[in-house]
Design an enzyme around this catalytic site. Structure first.
Site, PDB file in Angstrom:
ATOM      1  N   ASP A 189       0.793  -1.245   0.000  1.00 27.12           N
ATOM      2  CA  ASP A 189       0.000   0.000   0.000  1.00 27.12           C
ATOM      3  C   ASP A 189       0.823   1.292   0.000  1.00 27.12           C
ATOM      4  O   ASP A 189       1.783   1.410   0.758  1.00 27.12           O
ATOM      5  CB  ASP A 189      -0.857   0.102   1.273  1.00 27.12           C
ATOM      6  CG  ASP A 189      -1.555  -1.167   1.623  1.00 27.12           C
ATOM      7  OD1 ASP A 189      -1.522  -2.126   0.838  1.00 27.12           O
ATOM      8  OD2 ASP A 189      -2.149  -1.215   2.725  1.00 27.12           O
ATOM      9  N   SER A 229      -0.230   0.211   7.451  1.00 27.03           N
ATOM     10  CA  SER A 229      -0.553   1.409   6.672  1.00 27.03           C
ATOM     11  C   SER A 229      -1.041   2.586   7.504  1.00 27.03           C
ATOM     12  O   SER A 229      -1.620   2.418   8.585  1.00 27.03           O
ATOM     13  CB  SER A 229      -1.616   1.069   5.630  1.00 27.03           C
ATOM     14  OG  SER A 229      -1.000   0.360   4.592  1.00 27.03           O
ATOM     15  N   ARG A 252      -7.193  -0.970  11.815  1.00 29.18           N
ATOM     16  CA  ARG A 252      -5.998  -0.468  11.128  1.00 29.18           C
ATOM     17  C   ARG A 252      -6.274   0.588  10.056  1.00 29.18           C
ATOM     18  O   ARG A 252      -7.386   0.890   9.719  1.00 29.18           O
ATOM     19  CB  ARG A 252      -5.249  -1.644  10.483  1.00 29.18           C
ATOM     20  CG  ARG A 252      -6.040  -2.459   9.474  1.00 29.18           C
ATOM     21  CD  ARG A 252      -5.135  -3.565   8.920  1.00 29.18           C
ATOM     22  NE  ARG A 252      -5.841  -4.465   8.040  1.00 29.18           N
ATOM     23  CZ  ARG A 252      -6.470  -5.586   8.432  1.00 29.18           C
ATOM     24  NH1 ARG A 252      -6.480  -5.935   9.712  1.00 29.18           N
ATOM     25  NH2 ARG A 252      -7.076  -6.354   7.543  1.00 29.18           N
ATOM     26  N   ASP A 253      -5.152   1.084   9.521  1.00 28.45           N
ATOM     27  CA  ASP A 253      -5.077   1.949   8.335  1.00 28.45           C
ATOM     28  C   ASP A 253      -5.697   3.331   8.547  1.00 28.45           C
ATOM     29  O   ASP A 253      -6.586   3.762   7.797  1.00 28.45           O
ATOM     30  CB  ASP A 253      -5.731   1.254   7.120  1.00 28.45           C
ATOM     31  CG  ASP A 253      -5.189  -0.148   6.889  1.00 28.45           C
ATOM     32  OD1 ASP A 253      -4.058  -0.424   7.332  1.00 28.45           O
ATOM     33  OD2 ASP A 253      -5.900  -0.977   6.275  1.00 28.45           O
ATOM     34  N   GLU A 287     -10.456  -2.588   4.146  1.00 23.98           N
ATOM     35  CA  GLU A 287      -9.141  -2.071   4.511  1.00 23.98           C
ATOM     36  C   GLU A 287      -8.961  -0.659   3.930  1.00 23.98           C
ATOM     37  O   GLU A 287      -9.689  -0.235   3.037  1.00 23.98           O
ATOM     38  CB  GLU A 287      -8.040  -2.988   3.967  1.00 23.98           C
ATOM     39  CG  GLU A 287      -8.123  -4.406   4.518  1.00 23.98           C
ATOM     40  CD  GLU A 287      -6.919  -5.250   4.121  1.00 23.98           C
ATOM     41  OE1 GLU A 287      -6.203  -5.704   5.023  1.00 23.98           O
ATOM     42  OE2 GLU A 287      -6.703  -5.465   2.918  1.00 23.98           O
ATOM     43  N   TRP A 299      -3.577  -8.705  -3.902  1.00 24.22           N
ATOM     44  CA  TRP A 299      -3.044  -9.757  -3.030  1.00 24.22           C
ATOM     45  C   TRP A 299      -3.049 -11.119  -3.691  1.00 24.22           C
ATOM     46  O   TRP A 299      -2.096 -11.886  -3.575  1.00 24.22           O
ATOM     47  CB  TRP A 299      -3.833  -9.807  -1.713  1.00 24.22           C
ATOM     48  CG  TRP A 299      -3.429  -8.678  -0.823  1.00 24.22           C
ATOM     49  CD1 TRP A 299      -4.149  -7.565  -0.541  1.00 24.22           C
ATOM     50  CD2 TRP A 299      -2.190  -8.544  -0.126  1.00 24.22           C
ATOM     51  NE1 TRP A 299      -3.429  -6.727   0.275  1.00 24.22           N
ATOM     52  CE2 TRP A 299      -2.238  -7.309   0.560  1.00 24.22           C
ATOM     53  CE3 TRP A 299      -1.044  -9.329  -0.015  1.00 24.22           C
ATOM     54  CZ2 TRP A 299      -1.179  -6.856   1.346  1.00 24.22           C
ATOM     55  CZ3 TRP A 299       0.011  -8.873   0.768  1.00 24.22           C
ATOM     56  CH2 TRP A 299      -0.066  -7.658   1.434  1.00 24.22           C
TER      57      TRP A 299
END
Ligand code: FRU
Length: 493
Positions: free
Chosen positions: A39, A99, A167-168, A223, A306
């Protein structure tokens, strides 16, 4: 103070970068010094330069404990390496610096907000990973992790939120200087939510609201969220991990979505209106945006996916590229993407063809090459059943783009493109003519093609790894297709 782990990564990348000859890299797409990238992170303008960080494992062509690699640019097209800025060297991020994003704060420092993945052993000796949000500040070269890390942890999550998948963070400031961030969080029911947090100073953060949540048909874990206002709408972009296919609109697995809607700044509530794919090709994931000093909203993404990333083509000395930065606008309910206008200053040697009739496989004088900006306009006049264009063609290799006017479907196929693995090679999606034409603006770099369809109202991205001598471009049609072409070489000398 630079940790041993970070110093080791910096020494390694400096030395190993030299082993990649310039012609083994793309001309204007970012790659890591060496090893693996995924990313884009911390995409921002700071002290006169665009800064681009990325998920990075310098030591192998595969995903590993995440570092942050770093490149800078003055025009978003040509990039220079800077030393890596973060290594997984703290107890709260010892399994990876995941990230995140970046912006400038009032005292002139560059502030990074990222996900720390910390590993701990449970009583039975099992390794558990927890994700928290952390801060680092720096001067554009060296960054120091904040002593108060982590700044958001399990205790800041709404009920049912998982501390394992949190996350992120994407950070921004509103017109009053207040800080906000969105982050992704898995929920107990197997879906996920996009959480909004707020802060007065960028260090002390509080939960504000849930902006939106996934349901099975739009993927489980979302995500890399981003959230911004564009042309009078609010857009939430996410990268779902477990998308269900839906006709030719969405494919199964990792996807990218643009969710447009209305946002109430007082109550922090977002009402979803239209959902659309961001890129319908094979290699595009985890986009992130920034606002340029002249007010453009620009997006960049990992030019990979991915499911294809476990197989690195033989001889490739790094793995992972980022897309060209794309200028965004929002028109008639559609996300419009165009390569940043700075790219046009690198155009050379125009070649034009007006209304050429195509049937047999044909190559046209002056239309070949692997690094170019070419627009092909196909008249949707009902006189052909299939139009086929091959690029990066030669030595038995090619990548094809075909258009079926009856089905109104565009198909990208890279099964002859040097990837000798049974990965995703083909993607088909709906494209309707616009003003009687299907327009394909194709940006080719040595190892990729990004197609901006019908003025950027759809895009499709694909990577391929073939010898650069395979530089032919051919056109053919079942029936007679009438096409006009405008082609420029892109030159970076
Ligand atoms: C998306 C992603 C992020 C995570 C990072 C890890 O591609 O899975 O959610 O932060 O990659 O490298």
């Amino acid at each position: 103070m630079i940790s041993k782990l970070l110093q080791q990564a910096r020494d390694y990348e400096r030395e190993k970068r030299q082993e990649v000859r310039p012609e083994e890299r793309p001309c204007y797409h970012v790659t890591g010094s060496r090893g693996w990238i995924n990313d884009p992170n911390g995409f921002s303008f700071y002290k006169g330069e665009y800064h681009l960080f990325y998920q990075y494992y310098p030591y192998a062509n595969e995903w590993g404990p995440m570092h942050w690699g770093h490149s800078v640019s003055r025009d978003l097209i040509t990039w220079e390496y800077r030393p890596a800025v973060m290594a997984p060297d703290k107890d709260y991020d010892n399994a990876g610096c995941f990230s995140g994003s970046a912006l400038e704060i009032n005292d002139g420092r560059h502030l990074i907000m990222y996900t720390g993945v910390g590993k701990v052993m449970d009583a039975d000796g099992k390794e558990l990973h927890y994700q928290t949000q952390c801060i680092a500040t720096g001067d554009g070269t060296d960054y120091e992790k904040y002593s108060g890390n982590p700044v958001l942890t399990a205790k800041d999550l709404p009920e049912g939120g998982s501390p394992v998948d949190f996350r992120d963070p994407k950070i921004w400031r509103d017109e009053n200087g207040k800080f906000y961030a969105v982050a992704a969080n898995a929920t107990e029911d197997g879906n996920s939510s996009i959480l909004l947090f707020e802060s007065a100073d960028g260090f002390d953060w509080h939960f504000a609201n849930v902006l939106d949540s996934s349901t099975k048909e739009l993927g489980g874990m979302w995500e890399c969220p981003d959230f911004f206002e564009l042309d009078g709408k609010h857009l939430l972009t996410v990268s779902p991990m477990e998308m269900m296919p839906q006709g030719l609109k969405y494919h199964v697995g990792h996807c990218t979505l643009c969710i447009s809607g209305t946002y109430d700044k007082e109550t922090h509530s977002f009402r979803r209106e239209v959902v659309q794919p961001i890129d319908s090709g094979i290699d595009f994931y985890a986009p992130q945006t920034m606002e340029t000093p002249d007010g453009r909203r620009v997006m960049i993404a990992w030019m990979q996916a991915w499911s294809n990333s476990r197989f690195v083509p033989r001889g490739v000395k790094y793995f992972g590229q980022l897309t060209v930065p794309r200028e965004l606008s929002f028109r008639d309910g559609k996300l419009i993407q165009k390569p940043v206008r700075e790219l046009e200053t690198y155009r050379r040697d125009p070649v034009r063809y007006d209304q050429v009739e195509i049937s047999e496989e044909t190559s046209l004088e002056g239309i070949r090459g692997r690094v170019l900006d070419m627009t092909v306009r196909i008249q949707a006049d009902g006189k052909f059943e299939e139009f086929l264009m091959k690029v990066a063609c030669g030595e038995g290799y090619y990548t094809s783009v075909s258009y079926d006017p009856k089905k109104e479907a565009l198909c990208i196929d890279r099964s002859h493109s040097g990837y000798m693995y049974d990965i995703v090679h083909r993607r088909e999606f709906q494209v309707s003519p616009l003003n009687g034409e299907v327009t394909l603006r194709c940006l080719l770099d040595r190892f990729s093609m990004e197609i901006f369809i019908n003025d950027g109202s759809q895009t499709a991205t694909v990577t391929y790894f073939t010898p650069q001598e395979a530089d032919g471009i051919t056109f053919s049609a079942q029936g007679k297709a009438t096409v006009s072409i405008e082609k420029y070489n892109l030159s970076f000398e």
